[in-house]
Design a protein around this motif. Sequence first.
Motif, PDB file in Angstrom:
ATOM      1  N   LEU A   1       0.837  -1.209   0.000  1.00  0.00           N
ATOM      2  CA  LEU A   1       0.000   0.000   0.000  1.00  0.00           C
ATOM      3  C   LEU A   1       0.866   1.252   0.000  1.00  0.00           C
ATOM      4  O   LEU A   1       0.545   2.249  -0.668  1.00  0.00           O
ATOM      5  N   LEU A   2       1.977   1.212   0.710  1.00  0.00           N
ATOM      6  CA  LEU A   2       2.881   2.363   0.758  1.00  0.00           C
ATOM      7  C   LEU A   2       3.495   2.633  -0.620  1.00  0.00           C
ATOM      8  O   LEU A   2       3.711   3.796  -0.997  1.00  0.00           O
ATOM      9  N   LEU A   3       3.774   1.578  -1.374  1.00  0.00           N
ATOM     10  CA  LEU A   3       4.274   1.754  -2.744  1.00  0.00           C
ATOM     11  C   LEU A   3       3.244   2.519  -3.579  1.00  0.00           C
ATOM     12  O   LEU A   3       3.596   3.430  -4.341  1.00  0.00           O
ATOM     13  N   TRP A   4       1.967   2.158  -3.431  1.00  0.00           N
ATOM     14  CA  TRP A   4       0.905   2.836  -4.188  1.00  0.00           C
ATOM     15  C   TRP A   4       0.760   4.295  -3.758  1.00  0.00           C
ATOM     16  O   TRP A   4       0.542   5.174  -4.591  1.00  0.00           O
ATOM     17  N   ILE A   5       0.897   4.551  -2.456  1.00  0.00           N
ATOM     18  CA  ILE A   5       0.828   5.929  -1.970  1.00  0.00           C
ATOM     19  C   ILE A   5       1.958   6.757  -2.570  1.00  0.00           C
ATOM     20  O   ILE A   5       1.769   7.911  -2.965  1.00  0.00           O
TER      21      ILE A   5
ATOM     22  N   LEU B   1       1.548  10.037  -4.914  1.00  0.00           N
ATOM     23  CA  LEU B   1       2.157  11.311  -4.539  1.00  0.00           C
ATOM     24  C   LEU B   1       2.842  11.959  -5.730  1.00  0.00           C
ATOM     25  O   LEU B   1       2.736  13.170  -5.944  1.00  0.00           O
ATOM     26  N   ILE B   2       3.533  11.153  -6.534  1.00  0.00           N
ATOM     27  CA  ILE B   2       4.255  11.692  -7.683  1.00  0.00           C
ATOM     28  C   ILE B   2       3.314  11.943  -8.856  1.00  0.00           C
ATOM     29  O   ILE B   2       3.388  12.986  -9.515  1.00  0.00           O
ATOM     30  N   ALA B   3       2.427  10.991  -9.120  1.00  0.00           N
ATOM     31  CA  ALA B   3       1.625  11.038 -10.350  1.00  0.00           C
ATOM     32  C   ALA B   3       0.474  12.019 -10.288  1.00  0.00           C
ATOM     33  O   ALA B   3       0.051  12.547 -11.310  1.00  0.00           O
TER      34      ALA B   3
ATOM     35  N   GLY C   1      10.182  12.615  -2.272  1.00  0.00           N
ATOM     36  CA  GLY C   1       9.254  12.112  -1.264  1.00  0.00           C
ATOM     37  C   GLY C   1       8.636  10.782  -1.664  1.00  0.00           C
ATOM     38  O   GLY C   1       8.536   9.854  -0.852  1.00  0.00           O
ATOM     39  N   GLY C   2       8.227  10.667  -2.937  1.00  0.00           N
ATOM     40  CA  GLY C   2       7.673   9.398  -3.419  1.00  0.00           C
ATOM     41  C   GLY C   2       8.714   8.291  -3.374  1.00  0.00           C
ATOM     42  O   GLY C   2       8.412   7.155  -2.987  1.00  0.00           O
ATOM     43  N   GLY C   3       9.946   8.631  -3.755  1.00  0.00           N
ATOM     44  CA  GLY C   3      11.030   7.649  -3.684  1.00  0.00           C
ATOM     45  C   GLY C   3      11.300   7.209  -2.255  1.00  0.00           C
ATOM     46  O   GLY C   3      11.579   6.037  -1.992  1.00  0.00           O
ATOM     47  N   LEU C   4      11.210   8.148  -1.313  1.00  0.00           N
ATOM     48  CA  LEU C   4      11.420   7.817   0.099  1.00  0.00           C
ATOM     49  C   LEU C   4      10.367   6.825   0.587  1.00  0.00           C
ATOM     50  O   LEU C   4      10.676   5.872   1.314  1.00  0.00           O
ATOM     51  N   LEU C   5       9.115   7.015   0.163  1.00  0.00           N
ATOM     52  CA  LEU C   5       8.060   6.071   0.528  1.00  0.00           C
ATOM     53  C   LEU C   5       8.335   4.689  -0.064  1.00  0.00           C
ATOM     54  O   LEU C   5       8.094   3.666   0.582  1.00  0.00           O
TER      55      LEU C   5
ATOM     56  N   VAL D   1       6.464   3.584 -12.183  1.00  0.00           N
ATOM     57  CA  VAL D   1       5.007   3.480 -12.348  1.00  0.00           C
ATOM     58  C   VAL D   1       4.366   4.867 -12.388  1.00  0.00           C
ATOM     59  O   VAL D   1       3.474   5.129 -13.200  1.00  0.00           O
ATOM     60  N   ALA D   2       4.844   5.782 -11.517  1.00  0.00           N
ATOM     61  CA  ALA D   2       4.286   7.136 -11.490  1.00  0.00           C
ATOM     62  C   ALA D   2       4.522   7.849 -12.817  1.00  0.00           C
ATOM     63  O   ALA D   2       3.620   8.507 -13.355  1.00  0.00           O
ATOM     64  N   LYS D   3       5.722   7.726 -13.365  1.00  0.00           N
ATOM     65  CA  LYS D   3       6.030   8.379 -14.637  1.00  0.00           C
ATOM     66  C   LYS D   3       5.228   7.756 -15.780  1.00  0.00           C
ATOM     67  O   LYS D   3       4.785   8.458 -16.693  1.00  0.00           O
ATOM     68  N   TRP D   4       5.035   6.440 -15.722  1.00  0.00           N
ATOM     69  CA  TRP D   4       4.213   5.774 -16.738  1.00  0.00           C
ATOM     70  C   TRP D   4       2.775   6.283 -16.678  1.00  0.00           C
ATOM     71  O   TRP D   4       2.154   6.542 -17.714  1.00  0.00           O
ATOM     72  N   MET D   5       2.248   6.447 -15.458  1.00  0.00           N
ATOM     73  CA  MET D   5       0.888   6.962 -15.304  1.00  0.00           C
ATOM     74  C   MET D   5       0.780   8.386 -15.822  1.00  0.00           C
ATOM     75  O   MET D   5      -0.224   8.757 -16.442  1.00  0.00           O
TER      76      MET D   5
END
Length: 227
Positions: A78-82, A86-88, A171-175, A215-219
């Motif tokens: 779930l933290l990966l998705w958060i 955050l980025i996307a 921040g997204g990378g830190l999560l 994944v965020a950049k792909w989205m």
Amino acid sequence: MDTTQFWLASIEIVVINILLSGDNAVIIALACRNLPGRQRAWGVVLGAGGAVVLRIVLTAFAVKLLGLPWLKLLGGALLLWIGVKLIAEDAREDSADAEVPASDRLWAAVRTVVVADLVMSIDNVLGVAAAARGSVPLLVFGLLVSIPLVVAGSQIILRLIERFPVLVLIGGGLLGWIAGDMIVEDEALAPWVGDYKGWLAWLLPVAGVALVIAVAKWMERRRAVTR
């Protein structure tokens, strides 16, 4: 946990909470905007105070739950998705589109702040609980430091993020890093991790960072194509 680990984890908690609480700070301002001048200050203080107490209780509960088998694995996923969200997603667009009722009565505004913070703080609670690594004193310290910073400096924080978008990426990378670290520590995976834990403790956090950003950049690219 030694002194160095305590301070590093404290920094993680502060960074996560600041990056994930931008909307919450805006909600406080919107909910109290119709109060008279003196009551507006009290609305911010009381609303933020109530939100702090509620969040500490919820996050302490989450810290204890993460000690159970399999929950660190689920929490890490779930933290990966958060981190991806955050980025996307543009948090400023989300907060701007939100309809927040503004009240001209102090306690109604305080209630709005506390309820809205509860609804919007699931990501904060999980991220901070993971960064605390089972330490409730560390959790309380990190939240007490970071939440007042968010409330008092929300506009500064938003301007910094606007000027340096890379802060959201970090921040997204830190999560993602914390998610990978949390998954490795799940007791249910101990029989499979075994002797590999030494290098998995580095590999999975790095993989978490890479996965979240990719994944965020792909989205983002997919959204740009469909517009």
